[in-house]
Design a protein around this motif. Structure first.
Motif, PDB file in Angstrom:
ATOM      1  N   GLN A 129      33.128  37.342  57.320  1.00 30.13           N
ATOM      2  CA  GLN A 129      33.218  36.427  58.450  1.00 30.13           C
ATOM      3  C   GLN A 129      33.987  35.151  58.153  1.00 30.13           C
ATOM      4  O   GLN A 129      34.561  34.553  59.078  1.00 30.13           O
ATOM      5  CB  GLN A 129      31.807  36.072  58.939  1.00 30.13           C
ATOM      6  CG  GLN A 129      31.045  37.284  59.464  1.00 30.13           C
ATOM      7  CD  GLN A 129      29.695  36.901  60.028  1.00 30.13           C
ATOM      8  OE1 GLN A 129      29.251  35.745  59.945  1.00 30.13           O
ATOM      9  NE2 GLN A 129      29.007  37.875  60.611  1.00 30.13           N
ATOM     10  N   PHE A 130      34.034  34.750  56.900  1.00 25.15           N
ATOM     11  CA  PHE A 130      34.733  33.511  56.569  1.00 25.15           C
ATOM     12  C   PHE A 130      36.003  33.739  55.758  1.00 25.15           C
ATOM     13  O   PHE A 130      36.943  32.967  55.881  1.00 25.15           O
ATOM     14  CB  PHE A 130      33.793  32.551  55.830  1.00 25.15           C
ATOM     15  CG  PHE A 130      32.816  31.861  56.736  1.00 25.15           C
ATOM     16  CD1 PHE A 130      33.064  30.593  57.224  1.00 25.15           C
ATOM     17  CD2 PHE A 130      31.649  32.496  57.128  1.00 25.15           C
ATOM     18  CE1 PHE A 130      32.173  29.951  58.073  1.00 25.15           C
ATOM     19  CE2 PHE A 130      30.743  31.884  57.976  1.00 25.15           C
ATOM     20  CZ  PHE A 130      31.006  30.604  58.458  1.00 25.15           C
ATOM     21  N   MET A 131      36.011  34.785  54.935  1.00 30.17           N
ATOM     22  CA  MET A 131      37.213  35.066  54.142  1.00 30.17           C
ATOM     23  C   MET A 131      38.061  36.174  54.744  1.00 30.17           C
ATOM     24  O   MET A 131      39.213  36.371  54.349  1.00 30.17           O
ATOM     25  CB  MET A 131      36.823  35.427  52.703  1.00 30.17           C
ATOM     26  CG  MET A 131      36.153  34.301  51.942  1.00 30.17           C
ATOM     27  SD  MET A 131      37.152  32.794  51.918  1.00 30.17           S
ATOM     28  CE  MET A 131      38.575  33.347  50.978  1.00 30.17           C
ATOM     29  N   LEU A 132      37.501  36.931  55.698  1.00 34.19           N
ATOM     30  CA  LEU A 132      38.243  37.994  56.396  1.00 34.19           C
ATOM     31  C   LEU A 132      38.821  39.003  55.408  1.00 34.19           C
ATOM     32  O   LEU A 132      39.906  39.531  55.593  1.00 34.19           O
ATOM     33  CB  LEU A 132      39.354  37.380  57.263  1.00 34.19           C
ATOM     34  CG  LEU A 132      38.860  36.285  58.211  1.00 34.19           C
ATOM     35  CD1 LEU A 132      40.022  35.476  58.751  1.00 34.19           C
ATOM     36  CD2 LEU A 132      38.047  36.873  59.339  1.00 34.19           C
ATOM     37  N   ASP A 133      38.058  39.252  54.348  1.00 33.73           N
ATOM     38  CA  ASP A 133      38.470  40.186  53.300  1.00 33.73           C
ATOM     39  C   ASP A 133      37.561  41.399  53.378  1.00 33.73           C
ATOM     40  O   ASP A 133      36.350  41.286  53.195  1.00 33.73           O
ATOM     41  CB  ASP A 133      38.355  39.485  51.944  1.00 33.73           C
ATOM     42  CG  ASP A 133      38.614  40.417  50.765  1.00 33.73           C
ATOM     43  OD1 ASP A 133      39.016  41.575  51.002  1.00 33.73           O
ATOM     44  OD2 ASP A 133      38.402  39.986  49.624  1.00 33.73           O
ATOM     45  N   THR A 134      38.128  42.561  53.659  1.00 33.33           N
ATOM     46  CA  THR A 134      37.327  43.765  53.852  1.00 33.33           C
ATOM     47  C   THR A 134      37.072  44.524  52.565  1.00 33.33           C
ATOM     48  O   THR A 134      36.304  45.481  52.562  1.00 33.33           O
ATOM     49  CB  THR A 134      38.018  44.726  54.827  1.00 33.33           C
ATOM     50  OG1 THR A 134      39.268  45.141  54.260  1.00 33.33           O
ATOM     51  CG2 THR A 134      38.250  44.057  56.172  1.00 33.33           C
ATOM     52  N   THR A 135      37.702  44.147  51.468  1.00 34.36           N
ATOM     53  CA  THR A 135      37.612  44.984  50.268  1.00 34.36           C
ATOM     54  C   THR A 135      36.208  45.041  49.696  1.00 34.36           C
ATOM     55  O   THR A 135      35.766  46.089  49.246  1.00 34.36           O
ATOM     56  CB  THR A 135      38.575  44.482  49.179  1.00 34.36           C
ATOM     57  OG1 THR A 135      38.325  43.085  48.935  1.00 34.36           O
ATOM     58  CG2 THR A 135      40.014  44.649  49.620  1.00 34.36           C
ATOM     59  N   LEU A 136      35.472  43.919  49.714  1.00 34.24           N
ATOM     60  CA  LEU A 136      34.106  43.938  49.197  1.00 34.24           C
ATOM     61  C   LEU A 136      33.216  44.794  50.076  1.00 34.24           C
ATOM     62  O   LEU A 136      32.414  45.587  49.589  1.00 34.24           O
ATOM     63  CB  LEU A 136      33.537  42.515  49.120  1.00 34.24           C
ATOM     64  CG  LEU A 136      32.085  42.393  48.636  1.00 34.24           C
ATOM     65  CD1 LEU A 136      31.953  42.935  47.225  1.00 34.24           C
ATOM     66  CD2 LEU A 136      31.605  40.961  48.710  1.00 34.24           C
TER      67      LEU A 136
ATOM     68  N   LEU B  50      37.636  57.723  44.541  1.00 37.62           N
ATOM     69  CA  LEU B  50      38.583  58.604  43.868  1.00 37.62           C
ATOM     70  C   LEU B  50      38.667  58.268  42.383  1.00 37.62           C
ATOM     71  O   LEU B  50      38.841  59.154  41.542  1.00 37.62           O
ATOM     72  CB  LEU B  50      39.966  58.478  44.507  1.00 37.62           C
ATOM     73  CG  LEU B  50      40.083  58.805  45.995  1.00 37.62           C
ATOM     74  CD1 LEU B  50      41.526  58.606  46.460  1.00 37.62           C
ATOM     75  CD2 LEU B  50      39.621  60.217  46.292  1.00 37.62           C
ATOM     76  N   GLU B  51      38.549  56.989  42.063  1.00 31.62           N
ATOM     77  CA  GLU B  51      38.728  56.550  40.680  1.00 31.62           C
ATOM     78  C   GLU B  51      37.647  57.094  39.747  1.00 31.62           C
ATOM     79  O   GLU B  51      37.818  57.076  38.524  1.00 31.62           O
ATOM     80  CB  GLU B  51      38.733  55.024  40.610  1.00 31.62           C
ATOM     81  CG  GLU B  51      37.431  54.375  41.026  1.00 31.62           C
ATOM     82  CD  GLU B  51      37.499  52.866  41.070  1.00 31.62           C
ATOM     83  OE1 GLU B  51      36.427  52.232  41.005  1.00 31.62           O
ATOM     84  OE2 GLU B  51      38.607  52.323  41.165  1.00 31.62           O
ATOM     85  N   ASP B  52      36.535  57.582  40.292  1.00 33.65           N
ATOM     86  CA  ASP B  52      35.471  58.122  39.457  1.00 33.65           C
ATOM     87  C   ASP B  52      35.659  59.607  39.154  1.00 33.65           C
ATOM     88  O   ASP B  52      34.892  60.175  38.367  1.00 33.65           O
ATOM     89  CB  ASP B  52      34.110  57.901  40.127  1.00 33.65           C
ATOM     90  CG  ASP B  52      33.696  56.432  40.134  1.00 33.65           C
ATOM     91  OD1 ASP B  52      34.033  55.741  39.154  1.00 33.65           O
ATOM     92  OD2 ASP B  52      33.069  55.978  41.100  1.00 33.65           O
ATOM     93  N   LEU B  53      36.637  60.230  39.795  1.00 35.05           N
ATOM     94  CA  LEU B  53      36.929  61.627  39.508  1.00 35.05           C
ATOM     95  C   LEU B  53      37.822  61.724  38.272  1.00 35.05           C
ATOM     96  O   LEU B  53      38.497  60.762  37.906  1.00 35.05           O
ATOM     97  CB  LEU B  53      37.654  62.271  40.698  1.00 35.05           C
ATOM     98  CG  LEU B  53      36.942  62.250  42.051  1.00 35.05           C
ATOM     99  CD1 LEU B  53      37.911  62.690  43.151  1.00 35.05           C
ATOM    100  CD2 LEU B  53      35.703  63.131  42.029  1.00 35.05           C
ATOM    101  N   MET B  54      37.845  62.902  37.651  1.00 37.32           N
ATOM    102  CA  MET B  54      38.854  63.198  36.637  1.00 37.32           C
ATOM    103  C   MET B  54      39.720  64.329  37.185  1.00 37.32           C
ATOM    104  O   MET B  54      39.197  65.317  37.712  1.00 37.32           O
ATOM    105  CB  MET B  54      38.217  63.591  35.309  1.00 37.32           C
ATOM    106  CG  MET B  54      37.715  62.404  34.512  1.00 37.32           C
ATOM    107  SD  MET B  54      37.379  62.780  32.758  1.00 37.32           S
ATOM    108  CE  MET B  54      35.843  63.678  32.901  1.00 37.32           C
TER     109      MET B  54
ATOM    110  N   GLY C  95      43.650  50.153  45.852  1.00 37.53           N
ATOM    111  CA  GLY C  95      43.216  50.054  44.476  1.00 37.53           C
ATOM    112  C   GLY C  95      42.398  51.237  43.981  1.00 37.53           C
ATOM    113  O   GLY C  95      41.965  51.251  42.825  1.00 37.53           O
ATOM    114  N   ASP C  96      42.171  52.226  44.840  1.00 37.81           N
ATOM    115  CA  ASP C  96      41.387  53.403  44.456  1.00 37.81           C
ATOM    116  C   ASP C  96      42.351  54.546  44.133  1.00 37.81           C
ATOM    117  O   ASP C  96      42.920  55.163  45.033  1.00 37.81           O
ATOM    118  CB  ASP C  96      40.448  53.790  45.600  1.00 37.81           C
ATOM    119  CG  ASP C  96      39.408  54.816  45.184  1.00 37.81           C
ATOM    120  OD1 ASP C  96      39.268  55.044  43.965  1.00 37.81           O
ATOM    121  OD2 ASP C  96      38.740  55.379  46.068  1.00 37.81           O
TER     122      ASP C  96
END
Length: 583
Positions: free
Chosen positions: A290-297, A307-311, A344-345
């Motif tokens: 709501q204040f930083m408008l950052d959806t990544t978290l 995806l990054e947890d797969l091998m 980043g995934d």
């Protein structure tokens, strides 16, 4: 502060419009905004409000305004509506919100300001003109079938209206964006704006809102439909890159001048101390949205399967590696496979693969049946070796239980030499299995095990897959990913995997992911075996067999024992490996 250099939209209008304008009382909207604030008893506009005002006056035809909660973006836009009508009384404006109540409040506030501010009162509706709080004309406008200002809800009657300026004020809210179906419906509804807006150079569509997730309507409009996006966070962000170049220029300028992250962007509105208190009271995730408008978290918390947890590696049809090691290092990122997850995934290959290979300990094929609708009859083929699972095939067939599909499934079972078929019996109460049996009998005889899904599907899938994936015990054949990239996104296994949350019906299609969950659940009992001990046991079995063969007169092949170990025993001056085992 860097001013926006785009030309005012009014300069693109025809000569007739320019003649109507007459002398401008407030040539700059930010000056009129200051007048409105003064009338309401507020201080002068803050730096963010001025920047939003400039974006409204000089910005693009299709834009999105995202500003931190409480900055007053709806209020500033309300004043802009009056400023537009002062410039051209024949201008037609429509306000659309997720709820009719919100859009009505917007138009009511506009009308109230017109009635109260002395230099705006000439805009009050005259006799015979529309004059309600939700639909009204301004006094100097010419007769028209469209009102000067109209407010509607996104699900209301939009078709048939015409407008020069459409304001989408919070058309996306949590209530209408919980599931993929809801998001898709909202996306289709706003496409109607293109039919309402007049096909003229001066017309505009501006959205005001806060994104909920990476799949937000606003991100779709920006990335797929060419809308300009401008973001005003409450403080200087730690990672400006998450905004993908859409930060407001004056915020970027603060970063370029070396101001540290956490400094309030608009201290006239909210200073650093207030923001710290807000962050404490709201919690980090809500504050970030709501204040930083950052959806990544929010995406990281809401969508647990990454995806990054797969091998990922190429797999042999007959055997797999005895041991593997996972490492999340840029050196092991697979750059030639396009990831369908969030920013980043990425996919990663193992950082270590044992030289020892062994035959697969079993192969199961899971099938999630469907009817003739849009859902697929999905399948997943998963192999098991020493406590690890290996996904070697995934796909879906349209058309339900047709003879062609039943034969194709039997052929897949034969191709991968499945030891068992797992079927979900919720659909058709087991009828699909009865239809499949004759095809398996002719093509690849194997057992069929039926399973019945219970509880909420999304939580069941997460509870099964999350521990396995996060422990890096699911290995994917890269050919599965290569094939999946050619599938429509909603039917893609890895798209479904990365968009799954605990919310009911969060995915429009989840067939392939459901099939994977069934296959993994089949092997869960085997996952209690420690993979390291299993690999050691395997090497010991090979060595025991080798020594037994040697005793019986065969050659000593030293399977499972490296030459380095053999040489090390010899270098110690003893009898080598044979002496170690008292042979």
């Amino acid at each position: 502060m860097t001013d926006i250099t785009l030309p005012p939209f009014k300069e693109a209008r025809d000569e007739i419009f320019k003649e109507r304008m007459g002398p401008a009382l407030y040539p700059l909207f930010e000056k009129f905004l200051a007048r409105v604030l003064k009338h309401l008893g507020f201080p002068k506009p803050t730096r963010t409000q001025i920047d939003i005002a400039r974006y409204l006056q000089f910005g693009p035809q299709q834009g999105i305004i995202q500003a931190f909660r409480g900055v007053g973006k709806s209020f500033v836009t309300s004043a802009f509506v009056i400023w537009l009508l002062m410039k051209d009384p024949d201008y037609k404006i429509m306000v659309v919100s997720a709820s009719k109540t919100r859009s009505d409040s917007f138009s009511h506030f506009v009308k109230k300001l017109i009635n109260e501010i002395p230099e705006c009162q000439y805009l009050k509706a005259g006799p015979g003109q529309r004059d309600s709080n939700v639909m009204f004309d301004v006094g100097p406008c010419a007769a028209s079938d469209s009102p000067s200002v109209k407010s509607v809800g996104i699900t209301g009657q939009i078709t048939g209206s015409r407008a020069d300026f459409i304001i989408g004020d919070d058309v996306e809210v949590p209530k209408n964006s919980f599931t993929a179906i809801m998001r898709e419906r909202t996306g289709e509804l706003v496409k109607e704006f293109d039919s309402i807006i007049k096909p003229l150079p001066h017309t505009r569509i501006i959205y005001l809102g806060t994104p909920q997730t990476e799949m937000s309507l606003y991100n779709t409009l920006n990335q797929e439909r060419g809308y300009s996006l401008r973001v005003w966070p409450a403080e200087i962000p730690k990672n400006p890159g998450v905004y993908r170049g859409n930060l407001a220029p004056f915020v970027q300028d603060m970063i370029d001048r070396g101001l540290r992250p956490g400094v309030a962007v608009d201290p006239e509105r909210f200073d650093g101390e207030y923001l710290r208190k807000k962050q404490f009271s709201l919690g980090r995730s809500t504050y970030t949205l709501q204040f930083m408008l950052d959806t990544t978290l929010a995406d990281s918390d809401q969508y647990p399967l990454k995806l990054e947890d797969l091998m990922v590696m190429g797999l042999d049809p007959k055997q797999g590696p005895v041991g593997m090691a996972y490492g999340k290092d840029p050196r092991y990122a697979i750059n030639d496979l396009q990831p369908v997850g969030f920013n980043g995934d990425y996919y990663y290959q193992p950082m270590f693969i044992s030289k020892d290979f062994a035959s697969w300990q079993g192969t199961v094929m899971a099938i999630d049946p469907s009817g003739r609708g849009k859902d697929e009859t999905a399948y997943a083929v998963v192999r098991q070796l020493h406590g690890r699972l290996f996904l070697v095939a995934s796909g879906g067939l349209h058309g339900g239980s047709t003879p062609e599909n039943l034969q194709e499934l039997a052929d897949i079972a034969k191709r991968y030499q499945a030891n068992a078929i797992v079927l979900e019996v919720n659909f058709g109460d087991g009828m699909f299995g009865q239809l499949l049996k004759p095809y398996l009998t002719r093509t690849h005889p194997c057992s069929i095990e039926e399973t019945r899904a219970v509880g909420q599907k999304e939580r069941r899938i997460i509870n099964t897959l999350e521990p396995i994936i996060q422990q890096h015990r699911l290995v994917v054949d890269r050919r599965v990913i290569e094939s999946d990239l050619h599938v429509e996104p909603r039917h893609s296994l890895f798209y479904q995997m990365t968009r799954l949350s605990a919310l009911p019906k969060c995915l429009q299609h989840d067939d392939r992911l459901d099939a994977l969950e069934m296959a993994v659940a089949y092997w869960i009992s085997q996952m209690e075996v420690d993979e390291t001990n299993a690999a050691e046991d395997h090497r010991q079995e090979l060595l025991d067999q080798d020594l037994e063969d040697f005793i019986n007169g065969g050659p000593l092949m030293l399977q499972g024992v490296t030459q380095q170990v053999w040489g090390h025993q010899q270098d110690r001056g003893g009898d080598g490996l044979l002496g170690r085992f008292n042979l």
